[in-house]
Design an enzyme around this catalytic site. Structure first.
Site, PDB file in Angstrom:
ATOM      1  N   HIS A 173     -41.166 -36.649 -24.629  1.00 56.08           N
ATOM      2  CA  HIS A 173     -40.972 -37.918 -25.342  1.00 56.08           C
ATOM      3  C   HIS A 173     -40.552 -38.943 -24.278  1.00 56.08           C
ATOM      4  CE1 HIS A 173     -38.833 -40.749 -28.018  1.00 56.08           C
ATOM      5  NE2 HIS A 173     -39.451 -40.187 -29.024  1.00 56.08           N
ATOM      6  N   ASP A 228     -34.143 -31.191 -24.148  1.00 50.58           N
ATOM      7  CA  ASP A 228     -34.273 -32.103 -25.280  1.00 50.58           C
ATOM      8  C   ASP A 228     -34.610 -31.243 -26.498  1.00 50.58           C
ATOM      9  OD1 ASP A 228     -34.963 -33.875 -27.241  1.00 50.58           O
ATOM     10  OD2 ASP A 228     -36.577 -34.864 -26.117  1.00 50.58           O
ATOM     11  N   GLN A 265     -36.508 -31.706 -31.552  1.00 52.66           N
ATOM     12  CA  GLN A 265     -37.397 -31.067 -32.538  1.00 52.66           C
ATOM     13  C   GLN A 265     -37.056 -29.591 -32.715  1.00 52.66           C
ATOM     14  OE1 GLN A 265     -39.528 -32.791 -34.329  1.00 52.66           O
ATOM     15  NE2 GLN A 265     -39.479 -34.706 -33.169  1.00 52.66           N
ATOM     16  N   LYS A 320     -32.771 -36.016 -37.658  1.00 53.91           N
ATOM     17  CA  LYS A 320     -33.881 -35.070 -37.834  1.00 53.91           C
ATOM     18  C   LYS A 320     -33.404 -33.732 -38.416  1.00 53.91           C
ATOM     19  CE  LYS A 320     -36.418 -36.896 -33.824  1.00 53.91           C
ATOM     20  NZ  LYS A 320     -37.328 -37.930 -34.324  1.00 53.91           N
ATOM     21  N   CYS A 369     -44.420 -41.916 -29.095  1.00 49.17           N
ATOM     22  CA  CYS A 369     -43.554 -42.008 -27.915  1.00 49.17           C
ATOM     23  C   CYS A 369     -43.862 -40.913 -26.909  1.00 49.17           C
ATOM     24  CB  CYS A 369     -42.066 -41.986 -28.306  1.00 49.17           C
ATOM     25  SG  CYS A 369     -41.593 -43.331 -29.381  1.00 49.17           S
TER      26      CYS A 369
END
Lengths: 155, 418
Positions: free
Chosen positions: B131, B208, B211, B234, B374
């Site tokens: 991202h 990261d 997700q 999220k 993104c």
């Protein structure tokens, strides 16, 4: 459901999308610009040829959705052959239509096929699509001619 | 269908927005959860209750409400620590979002001295599927410090190309930062394997997990990460709250990020000393209500069980991949098998631009994302400008996938594609 969509995707828009006018990059040109829509990644490279105060050619290479592609095609139709000041006036007219949130009644004598975009003004997320190449054209034309010649007729 | 959450109807009733219909009577089909998830009633109620009954600033108010607010805020930190398997609750730093968590790391590394310092000749390794928020902070860091940014490329099927792992991560590597689950391709990356190599050469590993935390059972201690970022909105929590987890040894070595209230030990006019973690990185009044909402959110997910949520996502993703394969001219970007894959599926449909697909689907009440998500470099890798992305979550039903597939067929007919 379909009516709402049909208001956006007028036949004229879909025709220009499938068969865009004035596509491709051509010479000669005095200015070339590259504009992007950062939210979706749509891009246009656009060249302007101005001869004796008249927009003689607009050529472009664009990637984008039906609205942005059709808008580019209609824009080129409208400004090619027009004196710069008159073309700037058409630009302003189209901008007003797009920013009117669906309340502006377009003047077909000025905007011709551009009136098909009246429905786009009701979809805020798509207004930027319709304006991408118009903004690129204004930028390129401003670079191509001395500043005093770009003042729109209306202003 | 195997793997679906039992009592899916009951779970859906927890999310009031799923009852939403639009002007034309179309029910909402929400397939944009990788963008932001919907919120269960318990999160909404917890936040409202705090505002109505307990609101006060934390850690600085010597009154009952202040104590209640502080307890709720710090309680949320405990819940998050438990949810992600943090060995020490003080290793959980509250931020604004995952972007701020990653920028906190990249910025404090720029100011770090000693082992963590990044300078000329050093290398930072990322991947081509990141991202933008895990690309740009590292570009800024390496540009400012005269270091070199390098990255893993991608294979045709949307996985990391690990063929040059040992060359790419070498003695010059100071930081390896990568996504656990791709927000565009859906790929689940072998972060533990990559972390092992990074640690061999003395690099730190930043993950990261924006997700991953929503979809996978996450055990930060076992993951191999030294630092790990995710965002609250999220994981069925509110916006405005993110998390940076880090090993105490690393966080202690990093200098402060923002200066201000709450991050200090003592302040004189000429110099200050700083609080320990987590407060060292939490200057100013934090997003209190949002943190408390996030606590309720991870409690909710923990109650359902992340193994069960993951199994549900895999079942829905497999069903979606099968359904999408029936749409003529549709090409999925990323792995084609549900195994080793998250619940975001990006695709192209020949002859229709993603914007136009999303518009037609929206007219049928179906919410998807269109654009570059993104992740422009990942799109460029596959030679596309943009894509359409559907993303499911624990409340997604097979019939919503059917609605998507029908909507895509309708889109093709609307644009007169044979």
């Amino acid at each position: 459901m379909s009516n709402e969509l049909d208001a956006l995707y007028q036949e004229i828009i879909l025709d220009h999308y499938k068969h865009p006018h004035h596509q491709g990059l051509r010479e000669p040109f005095e200015a070339e610009v590259h504009h992007v829509n950062p939210t979706c990644g749509d891009e246009v490279t656009l060249r302007v040829h101005v001869d004796d105060g008249v927009v003689t050619d607009v050529s472009y290479d664009a990637v984008g959705c039906s609205i942005s592609q059709a808008s580019t095609s209609v824009m080129a139709d409208l400004v090619i052959g027009k004196p710069v000041a008159e073309a700037m006036g058409i630009h302003q007219e189209f901008l007003t239509l797009m920013q009117g949130k669906g309340t502006v009644v377009p003047d077909e004598d000025v905007l011709e096929d551009g009136i098909a975009f009246a429905g786009v003004a009701k979809f805020p997320a798509r207004v930027k699509c319709a304006l991408l190449s118009w903004m690129a054209w204004k930028d390129a034309t401003t670079q191509a001619v001395p500043s005093d010649a770009t003042a729109s007729k209306e202003i | 269908m195997d793997g679906l959450l039992p009592e899916l109807d009951v779970i859906r009733k927890d999310f009031p927005i799923l009852e939403r219909t639009f002007d034309n009577g179309q029910p909402l089909v929400y397939l944009d959860s990788a963008n932001t998830s919907q919120k269960p009633q318990v999160v909404i109620d917890t936040m409202v209750d705090h505002l109505e009954r307990h609101n006060a600033n934390i850690s600085r108010a010597m009154h009952q409400l202040g104590a209640e607010s502080t307890e709720a805020f710090e309680g949320a930190r405990d819940k998050v620590a438990t949810f992600i398997g943090a060995p020490d609750r003080d290793e959980v730093i509250f931020t604004k979002n995952a972007t701020e968590s990653l920028n906190l790391v990249a910025n404090t590394l720029a100011w770090a001295t000693g082992d963590l310092a990044v300078g000329e000749g050093d290398e930072v390794v990322i991947t081509e599927m990141e991202h933008h928020s895990n690309i740009v902070p590292w570009q800024l860091l390496t540009q400012r410090k005269g270091a070199t940014l390098r990255w893993f490329g991608l294979t045709e099927d949307g996985r990391l190309d690990l063929s040059n792992l040992d060359e790419l991560i070498n003695e010059r590597t100071k930081v390896v930062s990568l996504t656990w689950v791709s927000n565009m391709l859906g790929t689940i990356n072998p972060i533990t394997q990559i972390a092992r190599r990074a640690h061999e050469v003395g690099a730190i590993v930043v993950v990261d997990a924006s997700q991953a935390v929503p979809q996978l059972p996450v055990d930060v201690a076992a993951s191999g990460a030294d630092l790990l970022a995710f965002t609250g909105h999220k994981v069925v929590g509110p916006t405005g709250i993110g998390v940076l987890w880090g090993k105490r040894a690393v966080l202690d070595q990093l200098p402060p990020f923002h200066g201000g209230g709450e991050m200090i030990e003592t302040v004189r006019m000429d110099i200050s000393t700083y609080a320990g973690i987590p407060h060292k990185f939490e200057a100013g009044t934090p997003p209190i209500i949002e943190a408390i909402g996030l606590g309720a959110a991870v409690d909710y997910l923990g109650h359902i069980g992340m193994e069960a949520v993951h199994a549900h996502e895999q079942a829905i993703t497999g069903y979606a991949l099968e359904g999408l394969a029936t749409v003529p001219g549709l090409k999925v970007l990323g792995p084609l098998e549900a195994r080793e894959r998250g619940g975001a599926i990006s695709f192209e449909v020949e002859g229709v631009h993603p914007h136009d697909i999303a518009q037609v689907l929206d007219s049928r009440g179906i919410a998807v994302r269109a654009g570059h998500h993104c992740a422009k470099p990942a799109h460029a890798r596959f030679g596309v400008q943009s894509s359409t992305r559907m993303s499911s979550y624990l409340y997604t039903t097979p019939s919503e996938i059917d609605a998507l597939v029908e909507g895509l067929e309708y889109t093709r007919s609307y644009f007169k594609l044979g």
